[in-house]
Scaffold this motif. Structure first.
Motif, mmCIF file in Angstrom:
data_model
loop_
_atom_site.group_PDB
_atom_site.id
_atom_site.type_symbol
_atom_site.label_atom_id
_atom_site.label_comp_id
_atom_site.label_asym_id
_atom_site.label_seq_id
_atom_site.Cartn_x
_atom_site.Cartn_y
_atom_site.Cartn_z
ATOM 1 N N GLU A 13 0.837 -1.200 0.000
ATOM 2 C CA GLU A 13 0.000 0.000 0.000
ATOM 3 C C GLU A 13 0.876 1.255 0.000
ATOM 4 O OE1 GLU A 13 -3.030 -1.228 -0.018
ATOM 5 O OE2 GLU A 13 -2.421 -3.199 0.689
ATOM 6 N N LYS A 17 2.894 2.724 -7.053
ATOM 7 C CA LYS A 17 2.941 1.956 -8.308
ATOM 8 C C LYS A 17 1.949 2.454 -9.347
ATOM 9 C CE LYS A 17 -0.029 -1.482 -6.372
ATOM 10 N NZ LYS A 17 -1.189 -0.678 -6.798
ATOM 11 N N GLU A 40 -5.689 -4.365 -11.666
ATOM 12 C CA GLU A 40 -6.395 -5.424 -10.930
ATOM 13 C C GLU A 40 -6.671 -4.986 -9.501
ATOM 14 O OE1 GLU A 40 -4.709 -9.216 -10.751
ATOM 15 O OE2 GLU A 40 -5.282 -9.693 -12.779
ATOM 16 N N LYS A 55 -13.457 -4.681 -2.582
ATOM 17 C CA LYS A 55 -12.874 -3.518 -1.922
ATOM 18 C C LYS A 55 -13.858 -2.797 -1.008
ATOM 19 C CE LYS A 55 -9.261 -1.416 -4.411
ATOM 20 N NZ LYS A 55 -8.758 -0.632 -5.560
ATOM 21 N N PHE A 71 -10.545 -12.529 -6.720
ATOM 22 C CA PHE A 71 -9.429 -11.864 -7.404
ATOM 23 C C PHE A 71 -9.087 -12.606 -8.691
ATOM 24 C CE2 PHE A 71 -8.157 -9.933 -3.174
ATOM 25 C CZ PHE A 71 -8.317 -8.619 -3.586
ATOM 26 N N ARG A 75 -9.295 -11.635 -12.644
ATOM 27 C CA ARG A 75 -8.072 -11.822 -13.439
ATOM 28 C C ARG A 75 -8.329 -12.662 -14.691
ATOM 29 N NH1 ARG A 75 -4.550 -13.487 -9.425
ATOM 30 N NH2 ARG A 75 -4.408 -11.235 -9.144
ATOM 31 N N THR A 102 -1.690 -11.656 -5.618
ATOM 32 C CA THR A 102 -2.434 -12.713 -4.936
ATOM 33 C C THR A 102 -1.489 -13.608 -4.140
ATOM 34 O OG1 THR A 102 -4.029 -12.673 -6.732
ATOM 35 C CG2 THR A 102 -4.134 -14.534 -5.258
ATOM 36 N N GLN A 106 -2.607 -13.047 -0.516
ATOM 37 C CA GLN A 106 -3.453 -14.144 -0.040
ATOM 38 C C GLN A 106 -2.628 -15.294 0.537
ATOM 39 O OE1 GLN A 106 -4.742 -12.083 -2.647
ATOM 40 N NE2 GLN A 106 -6.001 -11.478 -0.904
ATOM 41 N N LYS A 147 -0.633 6.627 2.924
ATOM 42 C CA LYS A 147 -2.033 6.542 2.505
ATOM 43 C C LYS A 147 -2.993 7.035 3.590
ATOM 44 C CE LYS A 147 -2.924 3.464 -1.299
ATOM 45 N NZ LYS A 147 -3.708 2.303 -1.725
ATOM 46 N N ASP A 153 -9.754 1.013 1.946
ATOM 47 C CA ASP A 153 -10.815 0.107 1.501
ATOM 48 C C ASP A 153 -10.805 -1.157 2.362
ATOM 49 O OD1 ASP A 153 -9.007 -1.822 0.405
ATOM 50 O OD2 ASP A 153 -8.895 -0.673 -1.462
ATOM 51 N N GLU A 156 -7.536 -3.044 2.463
ATOM 52 C CA GLU A 156 -6.508 -2.331 3.215
ATOM 53 C C GLU A 156 -6.747 -2.454 4.718
ATOM 54 O OE1 GLU A 156 -5.754 0.903 -0.342
ATOM 55 O OE2 GLU A 156 -6.901 1.471 1.417
HETATM 56 P P1 TMP Z 1 -4.411 -1.065 -4.624
HETATM 57 O O1 TMP Z 1 -5.326 0.049 -4.910
HETATM 58 O O2 TMP Z 1 -3.309 -0.796 -3.644
HETATM 59 O O3 TMP Z 1 -3.899 -1.735 -5.846
HETATM 60 O O4 TMP Z 1 -5.393 -2.009 -3.778
HETATM 61 C C1 TMP Z 1 -5.834 -3.213 -4.063
HETATM 62 C C2 TMP Z 1 -6.012 -3.952 -2.757
HETATM 63 O O5 TMP Z 1 -6.362 -5.295 -3.063
HETATM 64 C C3 TMP Z 1 -4.730 -4.033 -1.947
HETATM 65 O O6 TMP Z 1 -5.037 -4.006 -0.563
HETATM 66 C C4 TMP Z 1 -4.172 -5.373 -2.293
HETATM 67 C C5 TMP Z 1 -5.416 -6.180 -2.546
HETATM 68 N N1 TMP Z 1 -5.219 -7.287 -3.497
HETATM 69 C C6 TMP Z 1 -5.084 -8.563 -2.992
HETATM 70 O O7 TMP Z 1 -5.129 -8.760 -1.782
HETATM 71 N N2 TMP Z 1 -4.922 -9.587 -3.871
HETATM 72 C C7 TMP Z 1 -4.911 -9.416 -5.233
HETATM 73 O O8 TMP Z 1 -4.773 -10.383 -5.989
HETATM 74 C C8 TMP Z 1 -5.039 -8.080 -5.756
HETATM 75 C C9 TMP Z 1 -5.021 -7.854 -7.230
HETATM 76 C C10 TMP Z 1 -5.197 -7.052 -4.842
#
Ligand code: TMP
Length: 208
Positions: A13, A17, A40, A55, A71, A75, A102, A106, A147, A153, A156
């Motif tokens: 987080e 990126k 994604e 989210k 997820f 994908r 992931t 995960q 952040k 979300d 997070e």
């Molecule tokens: P981001 O806006 O930082 O990209 O947030 C996406 C959130 O989803 C972040 O907390 C990471 C989570 N995430 C997973 O846990 N697994 C996944 O496969 C993906 C794509 C995102």
């Protein structure tokens, strides 16, 4: 026709990126290199709905295994509908997060079995692997502070206890495949990070 290249951005987080993915896309567009920027979870009509669920879904239970499948459902659709066709068209496809997210979140983060996660990722991606994965490496605490000024979300909030494991997971993945990964110190200035990424992408493009 352009040269197809599949580039993914990863990181914890607040690592910046998404900003860097956009900067790379802009640079390629300015040079008239056919490119596509996606993300994604999301990137397709189905994926956007799944993204909203994972989210921001409130008052619904989502178990870690369900989350893994959601997820990967997002994908699978993104790969089939957007990424594969675009690579076939000779585009540079930039994806803000992909299967490594992931594995990092995960499995390393939430503790789901690594082999299971990898094999479900593999099924969803049809075995497609990025040519280059850029890890914007940031200490867990730093990312969370960055952040702090906006509402976290659901992911997070739930991931808040595990950023250190996620980061270690990324390091393991990168060490296991140094040819595919470029690890960049996200504490460097935004311009410096953009420059490091561009050097690498330019080299890949010139290899043709
Ligand atoms: P981001 O806006 O930082 O990209 O947030 C996406 C959130 O989803 C972040 O907390 C990471 C989570 N995430 C997973 O846990 N697994 C996944 O496969 C993906 C794509 C995102």
């Amino acid at each position: 026709m352009g040269m197809s290249l599949f580039i993914t951005f990863e990181g914890g987080e607040g690592c910046g990126k998404s900003v860097q993915a956009r900067a790379l896309y802009k640079r390629l567009s300015q040079l008239a290199v056919p490119a596509l920027l996606t993300l994604e979870p999301g990137g397709t009509p189905l994926g956007d709905r799944i993204s909203r669920l994972v989210k921001w879904g409130q008052d619904i239970a989502i178990s870690p295994l369900t989350e893994l499948l959601l997820f990967n459902a997002s994908r699978a659709q993104l790969v089939a509908e957007v990424i594969k066709p675009s690579l076939k068209d000779g585009k540079v496809v930039i994806c803000d997060r992909f299967a490594d997210s992931t594995t990092a979140y995960q499995s390393y983060g939430r503790g789901l079995d690594l082999d299971m996660v990898m094999s479900i990722n593999h099924a969803a991606t049809l075995g497609l692997q990025p040519d280059l994965t850029i890890l914007l490496d940031i200490p867990a605490e730093a990312g969370l502070t960055r952040k702090k000024d906006r509402k976290p979300d659901r992911c997070e909030q739930e991931n808040i206890a595990i950023p250190r494991r996620v980061r270690e997971g990324y390091h393991k993945l990168a060490a296991g495949n140094p040819k595919r990964w470029l690890v960049v110190d996200a504490a460097l200035s935004k311009a410096k990070v953009t420059g490091i990424i561009w050097d690498k992408v330019e080299r890949l493009l010139s290899k043709g």
